[in-house]
Scaffold this motif. Structure first.
Motif, PDB file in Angstrom:
ATOM      1  N   ARG A 164      19.792 -11.474   1.134  1.00  0.00           N
ATOM      2  CA  ARG A 164      20.652 -12.580   0.711  1.00  0.00           C
ATOM      3  C   ARG A 164      21.977 -12.070   0.161  1.00  0.00           C
ATOM      4  NH1 ARG A 164      15.424 -15.066  -1.906  1.00  0.00           N
ATOM      5  NH2 ARG A 164      14.742 -16.471  -0.250  1.00  0.00           N
ATOM      6  N   ALA A 165      21.903 -10.993  -0.607  1.00  0.00           N
ATOM      7  CA  ALA A 165      23.130 -10.427  -1.170  1.00  0.00           C
ATOM      8  C   ALA A 165      24.056  -9.923  -0.066  1.00  0.00           C
ATOM      9  CB  ALA A 165      22.785  -9.297  -2.131  1.00  0.00           C
ATOM     10  N   LEU A 166      23.486  -9.295   0.955  1.00  0.00           N
ATOM     11  CA  LEU A 166      24.299  -8.749   2.037  1.00  0.00           C
ATOM     12  C   LEU A 166      24.786  -9.845   2.983  1.00  0.00           C
ATOM     13  CD1 LEU A 166      22.144  -5.575   2.820  1.00  0.00           C
ATOM     14  CD2 LEU A 166      24.356  -5.645   1.655  1.00  0.00           C
ATOM     15  N   LEU A 167      23.949 -10.868   3.227  1.00  0.00           N
ATOM     16  CA  LEU A 167      24.351 -11.968   4.103  1.00  0.00           C
ATOM     17  C   LEU A 167      25.445 -12.821   3.467  1.00  0.00           C
ATOM     18  CD1 LEU A 167      20.881 -13.049   5.498  1.00  0.00           C
ATOM     19  CD2 LEU A 167      22.823 -12.247   6.856  1.00  0.00           C
ATOM     20  N   ALA A 168      25.557 -12.755   2.140  1.00  0.00           N
ATOM     21  CA  ALA A 168      26.622 -13.500   1.468  1.00  0.00           C
ATOM     22  C   ALA A 168      27.995 -12.933   1.799  1.00  0.00           C
ATOM     23  CB  ALA A 168      26.396 -13.487  -0.043  1.00  0.00           C
ATOM     24  N   GLN A 169      28.023 -11.654   2.216  1.00  0.00           N
ATOM     25  CA  GLN A 169      29.291 -11.001   2.546  1.00  0.00           C
ATOM     26  C   GLN A 169      29.130 -10.172   3.823  1.00  0.00           C
ATOM     27  OE1 GLN A 169      31.579  -9.439  -0.929  1.00  0.00           O
ATOM     28  NE2 GLN A 169      29.653  -9.691  -2.029  1.00  0.00           N
ATOM     29  N   PRO A 170      28.783 -10.799   4.950  1.00  0.00           N
ATOM     30  CA  PRO A 170      28.574 -10.029   6.182  1.00  0.00           C
ATOM     31  C   PRO A 170      29.823  -9.258   6.585  1.00  0.00           C
ATOM     32  CG  PRO A 170      28.806 -12.366   6.659  1.00  0.00           C
ATOM     33  CD  PRO A 170      28.679 -12.231   5.170  1.00  0.00           C
ATOM     34  N   GLY A 171      29.627  -7.992   6.940  1.00  0.00           N
ATOM     35  CA  GLY A 171      30.752  -7.166   7.349  1.00  0.00           C
ATOM     36  C   GLY A 171      31.528  -6.571   6.196  1.00  0.00           C
ATOM     37  N   ARG A 172      31.118  -6.890   4.959  1.00  0.00           N
ATOM     38  CA  ARG A 172      31.798  -6.343   3.776  1.00  0.00           C
ATOM     39  C   ARG A 172      30.796  -5.558   2.948  1.00  0.00           C
ATOM     40  NH1 ARG A 172      34.477 -11.230   0.753  1.00  0.00           N
ATOM     41  NH2 ARG A 172      34.971  -9.532  -0.697  1.00  0.00           N
ATOM     42  N   ALA A 173      31.238  -4.430   2.415  1.00  0.00           N
ATOM     43  CA  ALA A 173      30.356  -3.575   1.632  1.00  0.00           C
ATOM     44  C   ALA A 173      30.073  -4.197   0.267  1.00  0.00           C
ATOM     45  CB  ALA A 173      30.974  -2.192   1.461  1.00  0.00           C
ATOM     46  N   VAL A 174      28.794  -4.162  -0.116  1.00  0.00           N
ATOM     47  CA  VAL A 174      28.384  -4.609  -1.446  1.00  0.00           C
ATOM     48  C   VAL A 174      28.012  -3.364  -2.244  1.00  0.00           C
ATOM     49  CG1 VAL A 174      26.804  -6.045  -2.776  1.00  0.00           C
ATOM     50  CG2 VAL A 174      27.498  -6.749  -0.475  1.00  0.00           C
ATOM     51  N   PRO A 175      28.612  -3.138  -3.400  1.00  0.00           N
ATOM     52  CA  PRO A 175      28.340  -1.926  -4.176  1.00  0.00           C
ATOM     53  C   PRO A 175      26.851  -1.761  -4.488  1.00  0.00           C
ATOM     54  CG  PRO A 175      30.242  -3.072  -5.066  1.00  0.00           C
ATOM     55  CD  PRO A 175      29.624  -3.995  -4.065  1.00  0.00           C
ATOM     56  N   LYS A 176      26.417  -0.526  -4.486  1.00  0.00           N
ATOM     57  CA  LYS A 176      25.022  -0.215  -4.777  1.00  0.00           C
ATOM     58  C   LYS A 176      24.619  -0.737  -6.149  1.00  0.00           C
ATOM     59  CE  LYS A 176      21.967   3.858  -4.843  1.00  0.00           C
ATOM     60  NZ  LYS A 176      21.936   5.341  -4.658  1.00  0.00           N
ATOM     61  N   GLU A 177      25.518  -0.633  -7.119  1.00  0.00           N
ATOM     62  CA  GLU A 177      25.219  -1.091  -8.469  1.00  0.00           C
ATOM     63  C   GLU A 177      24.955  -2.596  -8.489  1.00  0.00           C
ATOM     64  OE1 GLU A 177      27.859   0.569  -7.542  1.00  0.00           O
ATOM     65  OE2 GLU A 177      27.790   2.515  -8.568  1.00  0.00           O
ATOM     66  N   ARG A 178      25.744  -3.364  -7.733  1.00  0.00           N
ATOM     67  CA  ARG A 178      25.570  -4.809  -7.671  1.00  0.00           C
ATOM     68  C   ARG A 178      24.237  -5.168  -7.019  1.00  0.00           C
ATOM     69  NH1 ARG A 178      25.977  -9.587  -9.894  1.00  0.00           N
ATOM     70  NH2 ARG A 178      26.400 -11.277  -8.430  1.00  0.00           N
ATOM     71  N   LEU A 179      23.889  -4.464  -5.952  1.00  0.00           N
ATOM     72  CA  LEU A 179      22.623  -4.723  -5.274  1.00  0.00           C
ATOM     73  C   LEU A 179      21.442  -4.407  -6.181  1.00  0.00           C
ATOM     74  CD1 LEU A 179      23.429  -3.347  -1.705  1.00  0.00           C
ATOM     75  CD2 LEU A 179      23.257  -5.738  -2.430  1.00  0.00           C
ATOM     76  N   TYR A 180      21.551  -3.342  -6.953  1.00  0.00           N
ATOM     77  CA  TYR A 180      20.478  -2.993  -7.887  1.00  0.00           C
ATOM     78  C   TYR A 180      20.253  -4.133  -8.882  1.00  0.00           C
ATOM     79  CZ  TYR A 180      17.919  -0.617 -11.616  1.00  0.00           C
ATOM     80  OH  TYR A 180      16.987  -0.292 -12.566  1.00  0.00           O
ATOM     81  N   GLU A 181      21.339  -4.716  -9.391  1.00  0.00           N
ATOM     82  CA  GLU A 181      21.234  -5.813 -10.354  1.00  0.00           C
ATOM     83  C   GLU A 181      20.554  -7.031  -9.738  1.00  0.00           C
ATOM     84  OE1 GLU A 181      25.213  -6.591 -11.495  1.00  0.00           O
ATOM     85  OE2 GLU A 181      25.464  -4.749 -12.653  1.00  0.00           O
ATOM     86  N   LEU A 182      20.827  -7.293  -8.459  1.00  0.00           N
ATOM     87  CA  LEU A 182      20.274  -8.466  -7.797  1.00  0.00           C
ATOM     88  C   LEU A 182      18.832  -8.262  -7.353  1.00  0.00           C
ATOM     89  CD1 LEU A 182      23.348  -9.486  -5.603  1.00  0.00           C
ATOM     90  CD2 LEU A 182      22.572 -10.552  -7.723  1.00  0.00           C
ATOM     91  N   VAL A 183      18.496  -7.053  -6.946  1.00  0.00           N
ATOM     92  CA  VAL A 183      17.155  -6.767  -6.434  1.00  0.00           C
ATOM     93  C   VAL A 183      16.167  -6.495  -7.570  1.00  0.00           C
ATOM     94  CG1 VAL A 183      15.778  -5.210  -4.988  1.00  0.00           C
ATOM     95  CG2 VAL A 183      18.043  -5.946  -4.235  1.00  0.00           C
ATOM     96  N   PHE A 184      16.661  -5.881  -8.655  1.00  0.00           N
ATOM     97  CA  PHE A 184      15.805  -5.554  -9.799  1.00  0.00           C
ATOM     98  C   PHE A 184      16.377  -6.174 -11.087  1.00  0.00           C
ATOM     99  CE2 PHE A 184      15.514  -1.980  -6.785  1.00  0.00           C
ATOM    100  CZ  PHE A 184      14.147  -1.979  -6.523  1.00  0.00           C
ATOM    101  N   PRO A 185      16.528  -7.494 -11.135  1.00  0.00           N
ATOM    102  CA  PRO A 185      17.152  -8.127 -12.308  1.00  0.00           C
ATOM    103  C   PRO A 185      16.324  -7.936 -13.574  1.00  0.00           C
ATOM    104  CG  PRO A 185      16.092  -9.766 -10.943  1.00  0.00           C
ATOM    105  CD  PRO A 185      16.053  -8.487 -10.173  1.00  0.00           C
ATOM    106  N   GLY A 186      16.981  -7.423 -14.615  1.00  0.00           N
ATOM    107  CA  GLY A 186      16.318  -7.262 -15.893  1.00  0.00           C
ATOM    108  C   GLY A 186      15.215  -6.231 -15.920  1.00  0.00           C
ATOM    109  N   GLN A 187      15.138  -5.382 -14.901  1.00  0.00           N
ATOM    110  CA  GLN A 187      14.069  -4.379 -14.815  1.00  0.00           C
ATOM    111  C   GLN A 187      14.649  -2.987 -15.054  1.00  0.00           C
ATOM    112  OE1 GLN A 187      11.355  -5.037 -11.386  1.00  0.00           O
ATOM    113  NE2 GLN A 187      12.478  -6.941 -11.044  1.00  0.00           N
ATOM    114  N   SER A 188      15.077  -2.750 -16.271  1.00  0.00           N
ATOM    115  CA  SER A 188      15.745  -1.489 -16.610  1.00  0.00           C
ATOM    116  C   SER A 188      14.829  -0.280 -16.468  1.00  0.00           C
ATOM    117  CB  SER A 188      16.292  -1.553 -18.041  1.00  0.00           C
ATOM    118  OG  SER A 188      15.250  -1.838 -18.963  1.00  0.00           O
TER     119      SER A 188
END
Length: 227
Positions: A164-188
């Protein structure tokens, strides 16, 4: 749905972020009004859940400055204040809806989805049709369902969050840090490198779909239709 949650109560913020993420939303949580306004301007979400009592700038100030700056994102005010006067102040400042605490999570979700539907915007904030297609993959913005050749795609919850995070911006790079926040929210407690495992598994599932999950060194990851 990309959601900006602005709530300074740590317990409430963590609970809402966890619960809404489980319901398929990509939640960015902020506790400070000024920082939240900066985030809103930089990466406009599909909807904002905004508490009135905040440090830095209070909710009404955040809302007023956002509207004055041309930000039209649907806003749902979330507050312990329950008087008619507070509702009127919030709505006059540009809020689209109002939900006093305590509240039911099902009602919160329903109100948010209704706000986004009424706004007429796609999942990335741009006017769009109800579905987006990339290769053999289609993504329904309203239901947030992901299909492969017309059938629901077999994905784990973390793979779905990544897609979902990547499909929100197809063809555009999503930073690894942002993806980590979305895939593992609140899981430090989860190692930062765990996002690479999810990427690896998703990449294998995308083989033969006409969609490539690419790594751009120093920039992040992106989805791209193969030639």
């Amino acid at each position: 749905m990309q959601l900006l949650l602005v709530e300074d109560d740590a317990t409430m913020q963590a609970t809402l972020q966890r619960s809404l993420t489980r319901r398929g939303m990509a939640v960015t949580a902020m506790a400070d009004g000024r920082a939240a306004l900066a985030e809103w301007r930089t990466r406009p979400p599909d909807a904002v859940v905004l508490d009135l009592t905040l440090p830095g700038l209070d909710g009404l100030q955040v809302l007023a400055q956002a509207r004055a700056g041309g930000l039209r994102t649907p806003v749902l005010l979330l507050t312990a204040r329950g008087t008619v006067g507070d509702r009127v102040l919030g709505l006059n400042a540009g809020a689209d809806d109002y939900l006093p605490k305590p509240f039911d999570l099902d009602e919160l979700e329903a109100r948010l989805r209704a706000l986004v539907r009424r706004s007429g915007d796609g999942f990335d904030g741009r006017s769009a049709s109800s579905a987006h297609t990339l290769g053999a993959i289609s993504y329904e913005k309203e239901s947030e369902a992901i299909y492969l050749h017309g059938a629901p795609m077999d994905l784990t919850p973390r793979e779905q969050a990544l897609m979902r995070a990547l499909l929100a911006q197809p063809g555009r790079a999503v930073p690894k840090e942002r993806l980590y926040e979305l895939v593992f929210p609140g899981q430090s407690e989860v190692q930062y490198e765990a996002i690479e495992v999810v990427v690896y598994r998703l990449r294998k599932k995308l083989a033969g779909t006409g969609v490539a999950l690419m790594t751009l060194r120093g920039l992040g990851y992106l989805l791209k239709a193969e030639a």
